[in-house]
Design a protein around this motif. Structure first.
Motif, PDB file in Angstrom:
ATOM      1  N   LEU B 200     -62.987 -37.152  93.737  1.00  0.00           N
ATOM      2  CA  LEU B 200     -62.928 -36.282  94.914  1.00  0.00           C
ATOM      3  C   LEU B 200     -64.309 -36.184  95.560  1.00  0.00           C
ATOM      4  O   LEU B 200     -64.438 -36.239  96.794  1.00  0.00           O
ATOM      5  CB  LEU B 200     -62.430 -34.888  94.519  1.00  0.00           C
ATOM      6  CG  LEU B 200     -60.953 -34.794  94.130  1.00  0.00           C
ATOM      7  CD1 LEU B 200     -60.659 -33.467  93.434  1.00  0.00           C
ATOM      8  CD2 LEU B 200     -60.069 -34.939  95.372  1.00  0.00           C
ATOM      9  N   GLU B 231     -58.811 -32.638 104.942  1.00  0.00           N
ATOM     10  CA  GLU B 231     -57.765 -31.729 104.458  1.00  0.00           C
ATOM     11  C   GLU B 231     -57.891 -31.418 102.960  1.00  0.00           C
ATOM     12  O   GLU B 231     -57.148 -30.588 102.440  1.00  0.00           O
ATOM     13  CB  GLU B 231     -56.383 -32.355 104.691  1.00  0.00           C
ATOM     14  CG  GLU B 231     -56.214 -33.036 106.024  1.00  0.00           C
ATOM     15  CD  GLU B 231     -55.096 -32.438 106.830  1.00  0.00           C
ATOM     16  OE1 GLU B 231     -54.392 -31.562 106.309  1.00  0.00           O
ATOM     17  OE2 GLU B 231     -54.940 -32.839 107.991  1.00  0.00           O
ATOM     18  N   LEU B 232     -58.803 -32.110 102.297  1.00  0.00           N
ATOM     19  CA  LEU B 232     -58.905 -31.932 100.841  1.00  0.00           C
ATOM     20  C   LEU B 232     -59.179 -30.487 100.407  1.00  0.00           C
ATOM     21  O   LEU B 232     -58.517 -30.005  99.488  1.00  0.00           O
ATOM     22  CB  LEU B 232     -59.972 -32.863 100.251  1.00  0.00           C
ATOM     23  CG  LEU B 232     -59.514 -34.297  99.976  1.00  0.00           C
ATOM     24  CD1 LEU B 232     -60.679 -35.144  99.489  1.00  0.00           C
ATOM     25  CD2 LEU B 232     -58.392 -34.328  98.940  1.00  0.00           C
ATOM     26  N   PRO B 233     -60.150 -29.789 101.043  1.00  0.00           N
ATOM     27  CA  PRO B 233     -60.390 -28.411 100.586  1.00  0.00           C
ATOM     28  C   PRO B 233     -59.111 -27.570 100.630  1.00  0.00           C
ATOM     29  O   PRO B 233     -58.837 -26.804  99.702  1.00  0.00           O
ATOM     30  CB  PRO B 233     -61.436 -27.884 101.575  1.00  0.00           C
ATOM     31  CG  PRO B 233     -62.165 -29.112 102.019  1.00  0.00           C
ATOM     32  CD  PRO B 233     -61.113 -30.194 102.088  1.00  0.00           C
ATOM     33  N   ARG B 234     -58.318 -27.765 101.692  1.00  0.00           N
ATOM     34  CA  ARG B 234     -57.083 -26.990 101.802  1.00  0.00           C
ATOM     35  C   ARG B 234     -56.171 -27.239 100.592  1.00  0.00           C
ATOM     36  O   ARG B 234     -55.734 -26.302  99.926  1.00  0.00           O
ATOM     37  CB  ARG B 234     -56.360 -27.362 103.105  1.00  0.00           C
ATOM     38  CG  ARG B 234     -55.120 -26.522 103.386  1.00  0.00           C
ATOM     39  CD  ARG B 234     -54.517 -26.871 104.748  1.00  0.00           C
ATOM     40  NE  ARG B 234     -54.172 -28.281 104.908  1.00  0.00           N
ATOM     41  CZ  ARG B 234     -53.088 -28.868 104.388  1.00  0.00           C
ATOM     42  NH1 ARG B 234     -52.250 -28.164 103.679  1.00  0.00           N
ATOM     43  NH2 ARG B 234     -52.857 -30.157 104.570  1.00  0.00           N
ATOM     44  N   ILE B 236     -56.870 -28.740  97.672  1.00  0.00           N
ATOM     45  CA  ILE B 236     -57.480 -28.537  96.355  1.00  0.00           C
ATOM     46  C   ILE B 236     -57.617 -27.047  96.031  1.00  0.00           C
ATOM     47  O   ILE B 236     -57.262 -26.601  94.950  1.00  0.00           O
ATOM     48  CB  ILE B 236     -58.871 -29.201  96.276  1.00  0.00           C
ATOM     49  CG1 ILE B 236     -58.750 -30.721  96.415  1.00  0.00           C
ATOM     50  CG2 ILE B 236     -59.574 -28.841  94.971  1.00  0.00           C
ATOM     51  CD1 ILE B 236     -58.060 -31.407  95.279  1.00  0.00           C
ATOM     52  N   TYR B 237     -58.124 -26.265  96.992  1.00  0.00           N
ATOM     53  CA  TYR B 237     -58.417 -24.876  96.659  1.00  0.00           C
ATOM     54  C   TYR B 237     -57.193 -23.972  96.690  1.00  0.00           C
ATOM     55  O   TYR B 237     -57.271 -22.817  96.307  1.00  0.00           O
ATOM     56  CB  TYR B 237     -59.566 -24.339  97.512  1.00  0.00           C
ATOM     57  CG  TYR B 237     -60.837 -25.098  97.191  1.00  0.00           C
ATOM     58  CD1 TYR B 237     -61.360 -25.054  95.911  1.00  0.00           C
ATOM     59  CD2 TYR B 237     -61.455 -25.904  98.133  1.00  0.00           C
ATOM     60  CE1 TYR B 237     -62.486 -25.777  95.580  1.00  0.00           C
ATOM     61  CE2 TYR B 237     -62.587 -26.626  97.817  1.00  0.00           C
ATOM     62  CZ  TYR B 237     -63.101 -26.561  96.534  1.00  0.00           C
ATOM     63  OH  TYR B 237     -64.207 -27.292  96.209  1.00  0.00           O
ATOM     64  N   ALA B 240     -56.648 -25.022  92.454  1.00  0.00           N
ATOM     65  CA  ALA B 240     -57.679 -25.906  91.918  1.00  0.00           C
ATOM     66  C   ALA B 240     -57.882 -25.737  90.420  1.00  0.00           C
ATOM     67  O   ALA B 240     -58.943 -25.362  89.973  1.00  0.00           O
ATOM     68  CB  ALA B 240     -58.994 -25.662  92.641  1.00  0.00           C
ATOM     69  N   ILE B 245     -55.677 -31.162  88.808  1.00  0.00           N
ATOM     70  CA  ILE B 245     -56.562 -32.185  89.356  1.00  0.00           C
ATOM     71  C   ILE B 245     -56.670 -33.402  88.429  1.00  0.00           C
ATOM     72  O   ILE B 245     -56.741 -34.538  88.889  1.00  0.00           O
ATOM     73  CB  ILE B 245     -57.942 -31.554  89.640  1.00  0.00           C
ATOM     74  CG1 ILE B 245     -57.797 -30.550  90.795  1.00  0.00           C
ATOM     75  CG2 ILE B 245     -58.966 -32.621  89.999  1.00  0.00           C
ATOM     76  CD1 ILE B 245     -59.031 -29.711  91.043  1.00  0.00           C
TER      77      ILE B 245
END
Lengths: 362, 362
Positions: B200, B231-234, B236-237, B240, B245
């Motif tokens: 990531l 869009e990853l933070p959306r 993943i978090y 998380a 993961i």
């Protein structure tokens, strides 16, 4: 880095007594700037010359970490505090500039903007006196206000490193670029959280015999009130958020000051990571041959040269005319300036720009 | 690595028809072994010759990650499944060997042992037929059963890398040592979670221009069903956890097989981290000059030579006579063997030791 606001507040209410800057209707133009981060939220209320009249503080307002509701509550609380000190109400404000962590993604931005504006109107009657102020509501990222404050709107780069980390910059053509800021799980390299995590890993590795002994073992155990690193999983995984762990970075800074080689190396690596992040921005903006300011904002920089020196060296290799310097103004003043610009006013054409350093908020 | 259990189950119930190994009271001695990890739980039921009669599987049972209740539920579910297949009930068991992730700390151990034993007695009537079986309840760490299975109780080292990672070993004097296993926040170097996190970070860095482009960008986006790394933070978090993961490590292994340099480097670094962890154990046990087996257990090793080669090289520098080989038996069989030993029986003195490879569970 701590800006001394209080010195600016010696005679905050002069404008009420026939201030020459008051608008034709006899009311001074009041505006607010808010800096909402992963650890704390700061709000300032000022007049159009950016004389700071009130300051309020509250807890974290990165909604990705604390949720929308807690983030909105923290923002309202800081703003109310600043208004109270300025002896006004949020309804008196003509403009509001807000920079928030965690809203870079459009979905997040819309969600936060909607929740925040609704709460401001419903709970604090923002816009009740002057509906135009609803148009003068400027919401942007924490990186944007940090940059705006750090360079006073000029081309340059700001490195933000508190609980999280990001680099953000602008060139002379107004093009902007960011790097980093991906959050604790797979980003935020060189942040307080990253430094704390590396410290915990160093203590664990020393305990296992994978790495050399370090002063950090005793300091980290003392910090958590435990006897041995064997207890770390218990205390960490009970509440393992980046918010709870990041403050440990202060222990690392202290151990590094006392000469601990492992702690110094952690800070050096954090500096190199932050430099890498800034360099990506510099290259994107084609600033390599330019002279410009690189500034830094956030609790991690209380480490001083221990973290600045590797950043300076690394950036110099890529952009020899760049100067690493403290920010001109803190992010909350950056937010104030954005609000002022939205009003169509600019401190650059007034006396205010020169008066700003007197605020103590440098 | 996948052990084929089913082949061992072709005629699981022979013992019921006058099995010569049945005890004097006419009942075959039944025992169970359980391997509880961060991703899944495996239970085996076997007779005293370690002929596997039933197998059951369920979700994660690392209580630090899923909580005590969910961990206990997963263990009970796997055991019930194994008993069902073996056509017995948990009350029929004479001994139970369990290895669990997350119980290395004495506080954790006591908490889990108490909750688990209570649930086994109350919900599955374990011990109801033979109270002695309550004494034959052996709870230990997942690393311990992995080692016991991997080396068949002989001196050696096992490297476990699934969602988390740890190295564990024993020397000829019976001294034991561990390294790693500190969990996702500040340990588990070289684990599935660590590999996923590095992937990531590589995608984020490539997006920022801090690192070279990688095939991982497209693969990771496809994995999460998103258009862009932005869009990853959306995604993943929102959720998380290391459990959510870690499976991404399979995407890294696939990309590395297809030749992606970044993915290959991530696996190489993970291998070096795992080697460092194993070497700490080797040094602690003073095995440097000995000939011994180093084995590996966990989903990460489906990467094969991409991760084994750096481990082999690095260990050879420190312990030239060590041999990196697949485990002799999976951890759940290690747990069975511990239960057998608790009964005062040992497969080493019987025919069973030689019959084990026939199980297919190697």
């Amino acid at each position: 880095m701590e800006w001394m606001m209080s010195s600016a507040l010696e005679s905050p209410h002069a404008f009420r007594r026939g201030d020459p800057d008051a608008t034709p209707d006899g009311q001074a133009v009041l505006l607010a700037g808010i800096d909402g981060g992963g650890t704390k939220t700061t709000a300032l209320v000022a007049d159009e010359r950016l004389t700071v009249l009130g300051e309020g503080r509250s807890g974290p307002s990165n909604f990705l970490r604390v949720g929308v509701e807690a983030a909105v509550t923290a923002i309202l609380e800081a703003l109310e505090g600043a208004c109270r000190q300025a002896e006004c109400t949020p309804a008196d404000l003509r403009a509001l500039g807000i920079g928030l962590a965690g809203i870079a993604h459009p979905t997040h931005y819309r969600r936060m903007r909607e929740a925040l504006l609704r709460a401001l109107v419903e709970h604090l009657a923002y816009g009740a006196r002057d509906p135009q102020s609803l148009q003068n509501f400027v919401l942007t990222t924490d990186a944007e206000i940090a940059l705006y404050g750090a360079t006073d709107g000029q081309p340059g780069v700001v490195i933000v490193s508190g609980t999280g980390s990001i680099a953000y910059g602008m060139n002379a053509r107004g093009q902007k670029a960011r790097s980093g800021g991906w959050g604790p799980t797979f980003g935020d390299e060189g942040s307080g959280y990253d430094i704390a995590r590396r410290a915990l890993a160093a203590v664990a590795s020393a305990y296992d015999g994978r790495m050399p002994p370090t002063l950090l073992t005793e300091r980290v155990c003392r910090y958590f009130g435990i006897e041995s690193p064997a207890e770390l999983p218990r205390v960490i995984y009970e509440d393992a958020t980046s918010l709870n762990i990041a403050p440990l970075s202060e222990v690392v800074i202290q151990a590094a000051r006392e000469g601990d080689a492992v702690a110094r190396e952690i800070l050096r690596e954090a500096g190199l990571e932050l430099a890498r992040t800034a360099i990506a921005v510099i290259k994107r903006l084609r600033l390599q041959q330019e002279a410009f300011r690189v500034s830094y904002v956030g609790g991690v920089f209380s480490a001083g040269e221990l973290i600045l020196e590797p950043i300076r060296q690394k950036i110099r290799e890529v952009a020899p005319k760049a100067e690493l310097n403290p920010p001109l103004f803190p992010p909350a003043v950056g937010a104030l300036k954005l609000a002022l610009a939205r009003l169509g006013l600019s401190d650059r054409e007034s006396e205010a720009a020169r008066s700003l350093p007197k605020l103590g908020v440098r």
